[in-house]
Motif scaffolding. Structure first.
Motif, PDB file in Angstrom:
ATOM      1  N   UNK A 182       0.797  -1.233   0.000  1.00 48.93           N
ATOM      2  CA  UNK A 182       0.000   0.000   0.000  1.00 48.93           C
ATOM      3  C   UNK A 182       0.828   1.281   0.000  1.00 48.93           C
ATOM      4  N   UNK A 183       2.149   1.155  -0.041  1.00 41.32           N
ATOM      5  CA  UNK A 183       2.979   2.344  -0.013  1.00 41.32           C
ATOM      6  C   UNK A 183       3.052   2.942   1.384  1.00 41.32           C
ATOM      7  N   UNK A 184       3.599   4.152   1.463  1.00 47.52           N
ATOM      8  CA  UNK A 184       3.675   4.877   2.728  1.00 47.52           C
ATOM      9  C   UNK A 184       2.835   6.136   2.610  1.00 47.52           C
ATOM     10  N   UNK A 185       2.507   6.783   3.723  1.00 50.22           N
ATOM     11  CA  UNK A 185       1.660   7.974   3.657  1.00 50.22           C
ATOM     12  C   UNK A 185       2.255   9.058   2.750  1.00 50.22           C
ATOM     13  N   UNK A 186       1.409   9.702   1.987  1.00 50.39           N
ATOM     14  CA  UNK A 186       1.847  10.798   1.126  1.00 50.39           C
ATOM     15  C   UNK A 186       2.480  11.886   1.986  1.00 50.39           C
ATOM     16  N   UNK A 187       3.672  12.285   1.627  1.00 50.92           N
ATOM     17  CA  UNK A 187       4.379  13.332   2.356  1.00 50.92           C
ATOM     18  C   UNK A 187       5.274  12.830   3.469  1.00 50.92           C
ATOM     19  N   UNK A 188       5.174  11.559   3.821  1.00 53.90           N
ATOM     20  CA  UNK A 188       5.980  11.020   4.914  1.00 53.90           C
ATOM     21  C   UNK A 188       7.464  11.197   4.630  1.00 53.90           C
ATOM     22  N   UNK A 216      15.069   5.870  15.845  1.00 52.57           N
ATOM     23  CA  UNK A 216      16.196   4.959  16.051  1.00 52.57           C
ATOM     24  C   UNK A 216      17.210   5.158  14.934  1.00 52.57           C
ATOM     25  N   UNK A 217      18.476   4.863  15.227  1.00 53.91           N
ATOM     26  CA  UNK A 217      19.495   5.124  14.210  1.00 53.91           C
ATOM     27  C   UNK A 217      19.204   4.392  12.904  1.00 53.91           C
ATOM     28  N   UNK A 218      18.674   3.164  12.988  1.00 52.78           N
ATOM     29  CA  UNK A 218      18.415   2.432  11.754  1.00 52.78           C
ATOM     30  C   UNK A 218      17.324   3.081  10.904  1.00 52.78           C
ATOM     31  N   UNK A 219      16.430   3.822  11.532  1.00 56.32           N
ATOM     32  CA  UNK A 219      15.399   4.532  10.781  1.00 56.32           C
ATOM     33  C   UNK A 219      15.950   5.620   9.881  1.00 56.32           C
ATOM     34  N   UNK A 220      17.218   6.013  10.103  1.00 51.68           N
ATOM     35  CA  UNK A 220      17.812   7.045   9.250  1.00 51.68           C
ATOM     36  C   UNK A 220      18.277   6.500   7.906  1.00 51.68           C
ATOM     37  N   UNK A 221      18.186   5.171   7.707  1.00 52.75           N
ATOM     38  CA  UNK A 221      18.621   4.576   6.431  1.00 52.75           C
ATOM     39  C   UNK A 221      17.801   5.107   5.272  1.00 52.75           C
ATOM     40  N   UNK A 227       9.565   4.440   8.448  1.00 55.15           N
ATOM     41  CA  UNK A 227       8.146   4.084   8.590  1.00 55.15           C
ATOM     42  C   UNK A 227       7.977   2.873   9.503  1.00 55.15           C
ATOM     43  N   UNK A 228       8.754   1.820   9.259  1.00 54.97           N
ATOM     44  CA  UNK A 228       8.613   0.582  10.032  1.00 54.97           C
ATOM     45  C   UNK A 228       9.082   0.749  11.465  1.00 54.97           C
ATOM     46  N   UNK A 229      10.151   1.508  11.670  1.00 50.78           N
ATOM     47  CA  UNK A 229      10.641   1.734  13.031  1.00 50.78           C
ATOM     48  C   UNK A 229       9.655   2.559  13.850  1.00 50.78           C
ATOM     49  N   UNK A 230       9.041   3.548  13.233  1.00 50.84           N
ATOM     50  CA  UNK A 230       8.061   4.360  13.963  1.00 50.84           C
ATOM     51  C   UNK A 230       6.876   3.503  14.384  1.00 50.84           C
ATOM     52  N   UNK A 231       6.359   2.673  13.481  1.00 46.79           N
ATOM     53  CA  UNK A 231       5.218   1.829  13.826  1.00 46.79           C
ATOM     54  C   UNK A 231       5.596   0.818  14.902  1.00 46.79           C
ATOM     55  N   UNK A 232       6.731   0.167  14.738  1.00 45.24           N
ATOM     56  CA  UNK A 232       7.170  -0.829  15.714  1.00 45.24           C
ATOM     57  C   UNK A 232       7.344  -0.202  17.092  1.00 45.24           C
ATOM     58  N   UNK A 233       8.027   0.941  17.159  1.00 47.47           N
ATOM     59  CA  UNK A 233       8.214   1.612  18.449  1.00 47.47           C
ATOM     60  C   UNK A 233       6.878   2.072  19.022  1.00 47.47           C
ATOM     61  N   UNK A 234       6.022   2.644  18.181  1.00 47.92           N
ATOM     62  CA  UNK A 234       4.729   3.142  18.651  1.00 47.92           C
ATOM     63  C   UNK A 234       3.917   2.032  19.309  1.00 47.92           C
ATOM     64  N   UNK A 235       3.966   0.831  18.743  1.00 49.68           N
ATOM     65  CA  UNK A 235       3.176  -0.274  19.267  1.00 49.68           C
ATOM     66  C   UNK A 235       3.833  -0.962  20.463  1.00 49.68           C
TER      67      UNK A 235
END
Length: 315
Positions: A182-188, A216-221, A227-235
């Motif tokens: 489904x892609x990622x949110x527009x503008x993310x 997280x540092x890996x989210x800077x890749x 996107x995945x790190x934000x969701x994982x951390x949020x949950x």
């Protein structure tokens, strides 16, 4: 079984850090044939009165050792038989359940996107170069869970450490399946103006990541890992800690050291970016799937707290 999916391998690697890598293959993913139901584990996994993952989602669970699930250059230990059913209960309780109980349409979301195979391995996967795989997903077709012989329902670190706990792994990888479809949110991808690519591992700290608008540092890749790190951390991270670390603006006026004040202000600016991303992700899930991730989080956290306290997953 589920639709044929091209191999797009997303691997979580630990070398004092966690990494996902994506590789393309010209081959098509073909799930192994269904096992003969001869062991009590298999009865639970495949013929459980309509309750098994196979009966509900056509998901095959592979727990018997198969050398094809790792490369010749890798080493790993099979899962112990006694941990197979508890692992499947955990998958249901803290991965699937928080979604399916969040709305009357979430069951369809899981049925569409849940992987065709789960592979259970007892240890991490050790590479010849000294790196360690924490777990990985293959293009939505297969998710491999590792370190399962250390299963401990009362060890919150084993369960929910955002840097490699089993829940962090599965929710990170499941988020990859979501954006692949489904892609990622527009503008993310434009909220932060800097991604570091492969330089993410060159001494980037969590504070460095926050200043760039990542958790997280890996989210800077790149934007997909972000996107995945934000969701994982949020949950997986409890709400109070998540908000204190990544959302709430610190009062920098209480500081007197000039460098500390600059650092505080830069962290606050990064937290503003993270807040924008979280808001976009919440809206994205509501609009596309009618899923409230705040409800998913609250359910997961309540169940996680209960599991750590009791060590028991309710029937």
């Amino acid at each position: 079984m589920k639709k044929t999916i091209k191999y797009i391998i997303l691997t979580i690697i630990l070398v004092q850090f966690t990494q996902c890598t994506t590789n393309d293959s010209n081959g098509l993913y073909v799930p192994p044939s269904d096992p003969v139901i001869s062991h009590p584990n298999d009865i639970y996994l495949y013929a459980n009165g309509g309750k098994s993952l196979f009966e509900r989602y056509n998901t095959a669970t592979r727990w018997r050792w198969n050398d094809n699930f790792i490369d010749p250059t890798q080493r790993a230990t099979p899962i112990e038989s006694d941990f197979v059913i508890p692992t499947s209960k955990l998958v249901d309780y803290l991965w699937i359940g928080p979604y399916t109980t969040s709305s009357n349409t979430a069951e369809n979301f899981i049925k569409e996107l849940f992987p065709a195979e789960l592979v259970y391995i007892g240890s991490y996967i050790f590479n010849d170069d000294g790196t360690i795989l924490l777990g990985y997903a293959e293009g939505g077709a297969r998710v491999t869970l590792l370190n399962l012989n250390n299963l401990d329902f009362q060890n919150r670190n084993w369960l929910a450490n955002p840097g490699g706990g089993v829940l962090a792994t599965v929710h990170h990888e499941f988020s990859h399946i979501v954006h692949q479809n489904y892609g990622i949110p527009v503008g993310f991808n434009t909220i932060s103006d800097t991604y570091l690519g492969n330089n993410w591992s060159n001494g980037v700290t969590r504070d460095d990541a926050i200043k760039l608008g990542m958790v997280r540092n890996y989210g800077t890749l790149n934007e997909y890992e972000d996107f995945c790190e934000i969701i994982s951390h949020f949950l997986v991270v409890d709400q109070a800690t998540f908000e204190a670390d990544f959302i709430t603006q610190q009062d920098c006026s209480t500081l007197t050291d000039a460098d500390a004040i600059v650092n505080c202000r830069e962290l606050n600016e990064g937290r503003k970016l993270i807040k924008q991303k979280v808001d976009l992700v919440l809206e994205f899930y509501k609009n596309n799937f009618n899923i409230d991730l705040e409800v998913v989080r609250d359910t997961l956290q309540a169940r996680l707290t209960n599991l750590v306290a009791t060590g028991v997953i309710p029937d």
